[in-house]
Design a protein around this motif. Sequence first.
Motif, PDB file in Angstrom:
ATOM      1  N   LYS A 211      -2.095 -33.295 -10.018  1.00 22.50           N
ATOM      2  CA  LYS A 211      -0.837 -33.053 -10.217  1.00 22.50           C
ATOM      3  C   LYS A 211      -0.927 -31.871 -11.352  1.00 22.50           C
ATOM      4  O   LYS A 211      -0.764 -32.007 -12.682  1.00 22.50           O
ATOM      5  CB  LYS A 211      -0.264 -34.423 -10.947  1.00 22.50           C
ATOM      6  N   HIS A 215      -1.837 -27.115  -7.783  1.00 23.94           N
ATOM      7  CA  HIS A 215      -2.134 -27.803  -6.573  1.00 23.94           C
ATOM      8  C   HIS A 215      -0.765 -28.340  -5.857  1.00 23.94           C
ATOM      9  O   HIS A 215      -0.086 -28.772  -6.439  1.00 23.94           O
ATOM     10  CB  HIS A 215      -2.896 -29.141  -6.998  1.00 23.94           C
ATOM     11  N   LEU A 216      -0.942 -27.919  -4.642  1.00 22.51           N
ATOM     12  CA  LEU A 216       0.066 -28.312  -3.353  1.00 22.51           C
ATOM     13  C   LEU A 216      -0.763 -29.347  -2.433  1.00 22.51           C
ATOM     14  O   LEU A 216      -1.934 -29.290  -2.268  1.00 22.51           O
ATOM     15  CB  LEU A 216       0.411 -27.067  -2.924  1.00 22.51           C
ATOM     16  N   HIS A 414       4.189 -22.054 -11.981  1.00 20.47           N
ATOM     17  CA  HIS A 414       3.889 -23.389 -11.182  1.00 20.47           C
ATOM     18  C   HIS A 414       3.907 -22.967  -9.711  1.00 20.47           C
ATOM     19  O   HIS A 414       4.906 -22.356  -9.036  1.00 20.47           O
ATOM     20  CB  HIS A 414       4.879 -24.373 -11.421  1.00 20.47           C
ATOM     21  N   ARG A 416       4.874 -24.643  -7.364  1.00 19.21           N
ATOM     22  CA  ARG A 416       5.760 -25.393  -6.444  1.00 19.21           C
ATOM     23  C   ARG A 416       7.071 -24.490  -6.276  1.00 19.21           C
ATOM     24  O   ARG A 416       7.887 -24.625  -5.290  1.00 19.21           O
ATOM     25  CB  ARG A 416       6.496 -26.649  -7.273  1.00 19.21           C
ATOM     26  N   PRO A 422       8.127 -27.048  -1.163  1.00 15.64           N
ATOM     27  CA  PRO A 422       6.813 -27.824  -1.632  1.00 15.64           C
ATOM     28  C   PRO A 422       6.572 -29.350  -1.320  1.00 15.64           C
ATOM     29  O   PRO A 422       7.361 -29.874  -1.401  1.00 15.64           O
ATOM     30  CB  PRO A 422       6.729 -27.354  -3.133  1.00 15.64           C
ATOM     31  N   ARG A 423       5.174 -29.384  -0.779  1.00 19.13           N
ATOM     32  CA  ARG A 423       4.782 -30.836  -0.678  1.00 19.13           C
ATOM     33  C   ARG A 423       3.949 -31.048  -1.797  1.00 19.13           C
ATOM     34  O   ARG A 423       2.726 -30.635  -2.002  1.00 19.13           O
ATOM     35  CB  ARG A 423       4.107 -31.106   0.652  1.00 19.13           C
ATOM     36  N   LEU A 424       4.319 -32.090  -2.789  1.00 17.02           N
ATOM     37  CA  LEU A 424       3.578 -32.426  -3.924  1.00 17.02           C
ATOM     38  C   LEU A 424       3.165 -33.719  -3.728  1.00 17.02           C
ATOM     39  O   LEU A 424       3.648 -34.589  -3.106  1.00 17.02           O
ATOM     40  CB  LEU A 424       4.353 -31.983  -5.071  1.00 17.02           C
TER      41      LEU A 424
END
Length: 430
Positions: A211, A215-216, A414, A416, A422-424
């Motif tokens: 997190k 990072h995605l 970020h 995102r 975005p897929r988080l």
Amino acid sequence: MKITIQEAAKHVNEEVTIGGWLANKRSSGKIAFLQLRDGTGFMQGVVVKSDVSEEVFSEAKNLTQETSLYVTGKIVEDTRSDFGYEMQVSNLEVIHVATDYPITPKNHGTEFLMDHRHLWLRSKKQHAVMKIRNEIIRATYEFFNTNGFVKVDPPILTGASAEGTTELFHTKYFDEEAYLSQSGQLYMEAAAMALGKVFSFGPTFRAEKSKTRRHLIEFWMIEPEMAFMDHEDSLKVQENYVSYIIQSVLENCALELKALERDTSKLENIKAPFPRISYDKAVEFLKEKGFDDIEWGEDFGAPHETAIAESFEKPVFITNYPKDIKAFYMKPDPERSDVVLCADLIAPEGYGEIIGGSQRIDDLELMEQRYKEHGLTGPAYEWYLELRKYGSVPHSGFGLGLERTVAWLSGVEHVRETIPFPRLLNRLYP
Ligand code: 4AD
């Protein structure tokens, strides 16, 4: 005549109609300033009470945020605005009234904005980031097409892992187990043996429990692969490619960079060649800087990469990492078998690693040995060995993470905000 905001410069002093939305509004007793957006851009429409009918002026004053409308008027130059043009509105026609639009010009928290990503995308900042993303993609195709590369599309559903098994998304493939692609590389190696120089551009998936701002879970990667090219040749392609996309963004996204308040002086001088530092030297450098949490043989974390990048104004290649912390397919340095012919490219200003690349093992026996060490067995992997059986040649390739590159060039904190949806770790909606 119907035009878009983007076309305004070609219609100065002409009466035109634009279909758009009301992004924002200011009004006094005698004049209303409408901030209009139409997808292609943002422009001010000025409605002067004495120049329009009472009905039009009252409609303009009562417009609500995100109401869709057609505005008609004359395009005039406006040297005070970044855009350079505005419309002297003579008429407007409401298409659909928006009431209680949830995103107002006040500050909202990130989670609220992420919950409303489908609407947040309409904001000036998000619009600018998406346009920069588009320009990087456009320039990528242009760069590789003009340099003799062929675009090849590797599969998304795969039977094998390319980058280790801990971050795989599993899915059912009828009665078999399949994964979502972590990287198209293995397929791109096969394609390079058929077409010479190839590149792919597509989504990749990592079930990473990270997190961080970099990072995605789902991100897009550009993966070139080149036959008859060694590590050194590949580094040259990488620095030329990154320089090319920076110059394209500076040239074609001036309005967007301004809207984002990006300090472009930090990008203007980034041209090939880029500096290089070996992993060995990087460890020494970090120890001198007082990092006592790193030993030779360990991978760098974000603070280490940032500390290294801070001593350079351009992106820096960290080369020749220890074999044991890198992927199974990387070719050992012929002069030192404990390190491999690879490099990570670290962007300046704390944006982290944007490229990972290497020369690939081309010797069948060595690749078979690596398979054993990594426990890679089964038909999903066998075909990859055959590339080393039939006319094997030296070859290299790399992967550039699109979202980290967009974040860097846009100057957004970020990742995102660099991909439409975005897929988080904790987010699958909207
Ligand atoms: O270093 P990586 O894992 O390299 C590969 O996948 C190679 N197979 C590429 C190749 O040689 N064809 O990933 C490459 C780049 C990273 O440098 C980073 O920019 C991006 O992909 N990346 C991510 N971006 C966003 N979120 C994540 N979770 C990412 N993981 C990697």
